[in-house]
Write an enzyme that holds these catalytic residues in place. Structure first.
Site, PDB file in Angstrom:
ATOM      1  N   LYS A  34       0.847  -1.204   0.000  1.00 42.75           N
ATOM      2  CA  LYS A  34       0.000   0.000   0.000  1.00 42.75           C
ATOM      3  C   LYS A  34       0.873   1.241   0.000  1.00 42.75           C
ATOM      4  O   LYS A  34       1.546   1.542   0.985  1.00 42.75           O
ATOM      5  CB  LYS A  34      -0.917   0.040   1.227  1.00 42.75           C
TER       6      LYS A  34
ATOM      7  N   GLY B 123       7.080   4.755   8.254  1.00 39.54           N
ATOM      8  CA  GLY B 123       6.214   5.930   8.393  1.00 39.54           C
ATOM      9  C   GLY B 123       6.351   6.523   9.778  1.00 39.54           C
ATOM     10  O   GLY B 123       7.399   6.385  10.426  1.00 39.54           O
ATOM     11  N   SER B 124       5.273   7.145  10.243  1.00 39.21           N
ATOM     12  CA  SER B 124       5.346   7.876  11.510  1.00 39.21           C
ATOM     13  C   SER B 124       5.355   6.917  12.703  1.00 39.21           C
ATOM     14  O   SER B 124       4.826   5.802  12.633  1.00 39.21           O
ATOM     15  CB  SER B 124       4.151   8.824  11.631  1.00 39.21           C
ATOM     16  N   THR B 125       5.907   7.382  13.800  1.00 40.22           N
ATOM     17  CA  THR B 125       5.956   6.573  15.013  1.00 40.22           C
ATOM     18  C   THR B 125       4.545   6.303  15.539  1.00 40.22           C
ATOM     19  O   THR B 125       4.248   5.199  16.008  1.00 40.22           O
ATOM     20  CB  THR B 125       6.833   7.275  16.073  1.00 40.22           C
TER      21      THR B 125
ATOM     22  N   GLY C 266       3.144   3.588  13.533  1.00 41.21           N
ATOM     23  CA  GLY C 266       3.933   2.391  13.847  1.00 41.21           C
ATOM     24  C   GLY C 266       3.447   1.726  15.135  1.00 41.21           C
ATOM     25  O   GLY C 266       3.352   0.496  15.225  1.00 41.21           O
TER      26      GLY C 266
ATOM     27  N   GLU D 143      10.022   0.847  10.581  1.00 43.34           N
ATOM     28  CA  GLU D 143      11.056   1.867  10.368  1.00 43.34           C
ATOM     29  C   GLU D 143      10.345   3.207  10.530  1.00 43.34           C
ATOM     30  O   GLU D 143       9.560   3.603   9.676  1.00 43.34           O
ATOM     31  CB  GLU D 143      11.665   1.677   8.975  1.00 43.34           C
TER      32      GLU D 143
ATOM     33  N   CYS E 258      13.604  10.370   7.252  1.00 41.63           N
ATOM     34  CA  CYS E 258      13.521   9.882   8.635  1.00 41.63           C
ATOM     35  C   CYS E 258      14.880   9.994   9.335  1.00 41.63           C
ATOM     36  O   CYS E 258      14.947  10.224  10.537  1.00 41.63           O
ATOM     37  CB  CYS E 258      13.020   8.460   8.669  1.00 41.63           C
TER      38      CYS E 258
ATOM     39  N   GLU F 104      10.131  15.415  15.650  1.00 45.73           N
ATOM     40  CA  GLU F 104      10.527  15.273  14.243  1.00 45.73           C
ATOM     41  C   GLU F 104       9.755  16.308  13.419  1.00 45.73           C
ATOM     42  O   GLU F 104       8.526  16.295  13.393  1.00 45.73           O
ATOM     43  CB  GLU F 104      10.194  13.859  13.756  1.00 45.73           C
TER      44      GLU F 104
HETATM   45  P1  NDP Z   1       1.936   8.071   8.193  1.00 42.45           P
HETATM   46  O1  NDP Z   1       2.707   7.253   9.135  1.00 42.45           O
HETATM   47  O2  NDP Z   1       0.518   8.375   8.490  1.00 42.45           O
HETATM   48  O3  NDP Z   1       1.941   7.396   6.721  1.00 42.45           O
HETATM   49  C1  NDP Z   1       2.783   6.358   6.305  1.00 42.45           C
HETATM   50  C2  NDP Z   1       1.961   5.250   5.623  1.00 42.45           C
HETATM   51  O4  NDP Z   1       1.089   4.646   6.567  1.00 42.45           O
HETATM   52  C3  NDP Z   1       1.064   5.742   4.505  1.00 42.45           C
HETATM   53  O5  NDP Z   1       0.975   4.760   3.499  1.00 42.45           O
HETATM   54  C4  NDP Z   1      -0.262   5.884   5.207  1.00 42.45           C
HETATM   55  O6  NDP Z   1      -1.378   5.863   4.336  1.00 42.45           O
HETATM   56  C5  NDP Z   1      -0.253   4.675   6.101  1.00 42.45           C
HETATM   57  N1  NDP Z   1      -1.142   4.742   7.252  1.00 42.45           N
HETATM   58  C6  NDP Z   1      -1.696   5.844   7.830  1.00 42.45           C
HETATM   59  N2  NDP Z   1      -2.434   5.480   8.892  1.00 42.45           N
HETATM   60  C7  NDP Z   1      -2.363   4.139   8.986  1.00 42.45           C
HETATM   61  C8  NDP Z   1      -2.913   3.177   9.880  1.00 42.45           C
HETATM   62  N3  NDP Z   1      -3.689   3.526  10.916  1.00 42.45           N
HETATM   63  N4  NDP Z   1      -2.636   1.873   9.682  1.00 42.45           N
HETATM   64  C9  NDP Z   1      -1.847   1.486   8.665  1.00 42.45           C
HETATM   65  N5  NDP Z   1      -1.302   2.350   7.780  1.00 42.45           N
HETATM   66  C10 NDP Z   1      -1.547   3.658   7.945  1.00 42.45           C
HETATM   67  O7  NDP Z   1       2.730   9.402   7.964  1.00 42.45           O
HETATM   68  P2  NDP Z   1       2.119  10.849   7.608  1.00 42.45           P
HETATM   69  O8  NDP Z   1       1.969  10.906   6.159  1.00 42.45           O
HETATM   70  O9  NDP Z   1       0.888  11.131   8.407  1.00 42.45           O
HETATM   71  O10 NDP Z   1       3.270  11.804   8.109  1.00 42.45           O
HETATM   72  C11 NDP Z   1       3.256  12.260   9.449  1.00 42.45           C
HETATM   73  C12 NDP Z   1       4.644  12.327  10.019  1.00 42.45           C
HETATM   74  O11 NDP Z   1       5.196  11.023  10.038  1.00 42.45           O
HETATM   75  C13 NDP Z   1       5.624  13.130   9.197  1.00 42.45           C
HETATM   76  O12 NDP Z   1       5.533  14.486   9.497  1.00 42.45           O
HETATM   77  C14 NDP Z   1       6.925  12.534   9.657  1.00 42.45           C
HETATM   78  O13 NDP Z   1       7.305  13.117  10.877  1.00 42.45           O
HETATM   79  C15 NDP Z   1       6.604  11.088   9.867  1.00 42.45           C
HETATM   80  N6  NDP Z   1       6.961  10.257   8.705  1.00 42.45           N
HETATM   81  C16 NDP Z   1       8.066   9.469   8.812  1.00 42.45           C
HETATM   82  C17 NDP Z   1       8.461   8.730   7.725  1.00 42.45           C
HETATM   83  C18 NDP Z   1       9.679   7.871   7.774  1.00 42.45           C
HETATM   84  O14 NDP Z   1      10.300   7.646   6.749  1.00 42.45           O
HETATM   85  N7  NDP Z   1      10.026   7.319   8.929  1.00 42.45           N
HETATM   86  C19 NDP Z   1       7.773   8.779   6.443  1.00 42.45           C
HETATM   87  C20 NDP Z   1       6.579   9.592   6.455  1.00 42.45           C
HETATM   88  C21 NDP Z   1       6.232  10.313   7.564  1.00 42.45           C
HETATM   89  P3  NDP Z   1      -2.007   7.254   3.802  1.00 42.45           P
HETATM   90  O15 NDP Z   1      -0.932   7.947   3.061  1.00 42.45           O
HETATM   91  O16 NDP Z   1      -3.105   6.781   2.950  1.00 42.45           O
HETATM   92  O17 NDP Z   1      -2.463   8.012   5.018  1.00 42.45           O
END
Ligand code: NDP
Length: 509
Positions: A212, A264-266, A269, A286, A320, A417
């Protein structure tokens, strides 16, 4: 150096002043400007509508729902993309299970390797197309998508193709079996590269996947679906479903999933960790970071400045492992900041498709608002704020490279972050103080050390609570090298043999 003798040769270009180290005097204009060098969009065909990629075919969402994906540099809607329903996710998991049982999962390692090599080759052949599409959909500068994201994505497929028929060597004395079907949820900051980090090791080990992508950057994943077809990958081996976060969670909790990999975000996670708790699903997370980039007084300052700039302004700081906290030894903080400010005045912010652009567009309006809010908090809490003068495009989500000095450990900009082009500068006197400050964060993903002493590098690196420590460089990535975090930055490793390990079950011979 520019010819500064002739006044007539000096052109005033916007408000870009020359770095003071050039000796041109206050307010003097830089005597040249780069001509626009836009990369052509012609190589990419963006369709009006994209479906889901399930069982080797492009299909509509069950209820025909779609959502728009936006070009963050222009705010134009690029395309309508299928919005998967839970029923679509179920279909994708069924297709992946079937392929794992009857086609992909039955192939010998050397046959899997051929497919992965083929995918790597196609990515290289179509690299310009992928780079342009990535920059349009995500806002990152073309020179980064062209020179970093796409070549590294191909390199991951090359690398794991090499392992596919050598699992016996990777895990001597054991039998490595695939876990089954992997749900892979990726973010928007490195859309194609994160896809490669996830899919390449999973397939090499004989798993099938349902991926996804993030909702703001689905297009290169959907172009990758074409690559899978071109490579003749057995249907169902790779399935790509676009849709909201709730679809990601549906996959995480799906009984047909054996392994979850998330970047993605903590916050998300933690929800995912709760979602798999009590099951025997494998999990790699991660998550975020707040890396310290530590500069000692004996460091080569000009090189350190380049590393600091690369560490925090690469990919608009939406990284990240970005070096978002600069820890400078007190004795050199003044010259270091002066050099940094000079260097910031040469950074070009603007059109991601211009080959001269250093900092492109922020990925989304929501992310721009988050950055703005945190920068305002830094000002309100009393840190000193600096931005170079530079013109921003009228439309699109742009943010100037930002530097905060006199930052205290307790400030939000030193703890949270930001995920934007914002650097917070703190100081230290002794190596022990540097270690204590560097580790004083809930995160532990990466760190940088700048010093001329090898012994200091080794001693510092062992004390840093960070998964990756770079010495006299920053943001260096290689498919052979494991990457991952400590503490709230997550667990498990991607890349290298460690990355392979996350996709196998080891049995005794
Ligand atoms: P998210 O963690 O929300 O998004 C990452 C992925 O997770 C996307 O594919 C998202 O889908 C999906 N997702 C969102 N909610 C859920 C859930 N409940 N269960 C499973 N999957 C989910 O990051 P954000 O885009 O909201 O960014 C917010 C903050 O996160 C950023 O400002 C940054 O600080 C951090 N971040 C860190 C990253 C890293 O590389 N470690 C990468 C991105 C963000 P969808 O896009 O459809 O919401």
């Amino acid at each position: 150096m520019p010819d500064v003798t002739s006044e007539t040769k000096l052109q005033r270009i916007g408000s870009n002043n020359a770095p003071s180290s050039w000796g041109l005097g206050d307010g003097q204009a830089i005597p040249w400007e780069y001509a626009p060098a836009p990369e052509s969009r012609e190589i990419v065909t963006i369709k009006d509508r994209y479906g889901l990629f399930i069982n080797g075919r492009e299909v509509d969402a069950e209820d025909k729902g779609t959502f728009g994906t936006v070009n963050p540099a222009t705010e134009e809607i690029l395309s309508q993309v299928a919005k998967a329903t839970p029923a679509d996710a179920d279909r994708a998991v069924r297709a992946a299970r079937k392929a794992q049982r009857y086609s992909w999962g039955q192939l010998a390692g050397r046959e899997r390797a051929k497919y992965l090599f083929r995918i790597a080759r196609i990515l290289q052949e179509r690299s310009r197309e992928f780079a342009v599409l990535e920059s349009i959909d995500s806002g990152k500068p073309i020179k980064e998508s062209r020179d970093v994201d796409v070549p590294l994505a191909a390199a991951h497929f090359w690398y794991y193709a090499g392992w596919a028929d050598k699992l016996d060597y990777a895990f001597p004395g054991r039998v490595a079996r695939p876990l089954g079907v992997a749900a892979q949820i990726i973010p928007w900051n490195f859309p194609l590269l994160m896809l490669a980090w996830k899919i390449a090791p999973a397939l090499a080990a004989g798993n099938t996947v349902v991926l996804k992508p993030a909702s703001t950057t689905p297009l290169t994943a959907l172009l990758f679906a074409e690559v899978c077809r071109e490579a003749d990958l057995p249907p169902g081996t790779v399935n790509i479903i676009t849709g909201p976060g709730s679809i990601g969670m549906h996959l995480v909790t799906h009984p047909g999933i054996d392994k979850v990999a998330f970047t993605g975000s903590t916050d998300v996670g933690k929800k995912i960790a709760r979602g798999v708790a009590g099951t025997d699903k494998g999990l790699t997370l991660e998550l975020g970071g707040k890396a310290a980039n530590i500069v000692f007084e004996d460091a080569a300052l000009d090189q350190a400045v380049e590393g600091i700039v690369n560490g925090i302004y690469f990919n608009q700081g939406e990284v990240c492992c970005a070096g978002s906290r600069l820890l400078a030894q007190e004795s050199i903080v003044e010259p270091l900041i002066e050099k940094l400010k000079d260097r910031l005045s040469t950074i070009r912010v603007g059109d991601p498709l211009d080959k001269n652009t250093d900092v492109g567009a922020i990925n989304s309006r929501a992310q721009l608002e988050k950055i703005t809010e945190l920068v305002e908090s830094g000002k309100a809490e009393g840190a000193d704020f600096y931005q170079p003068a530079c013109d921003l495009p009228e439309r699109g989500y742009f943010f100037r490279p930002t530097l905060f000095t006199n930052v205290a450990q307790s400030h939000r900009i030193a703890q949270e972050e930001i995920f934007g082009p914002v650097l917070s500068v703190l100081t230290f006197r002794t190596p022990d103080e540097a270690v204590e400050k560097a580790n004083n964060t809930p995160y532990g993903l990466s760190a940088g050390i700048w010093t001329e002493k090898g012994s200091r590098i080794l001693s510092m690196a062992t004390k840093m609570k960070a998964g990756v420590v770079w010495a006299n460089t920053f943001n260096k990535f290689d498919p052979t090298s494991p990457f991952g975090g400590y503490k709230e930055s997550g667990y498990g490793r991607e890349g290298g043999m460690h990355g392979l390990h996350a996709y196998v079950r080891l049995e005794d011979r």
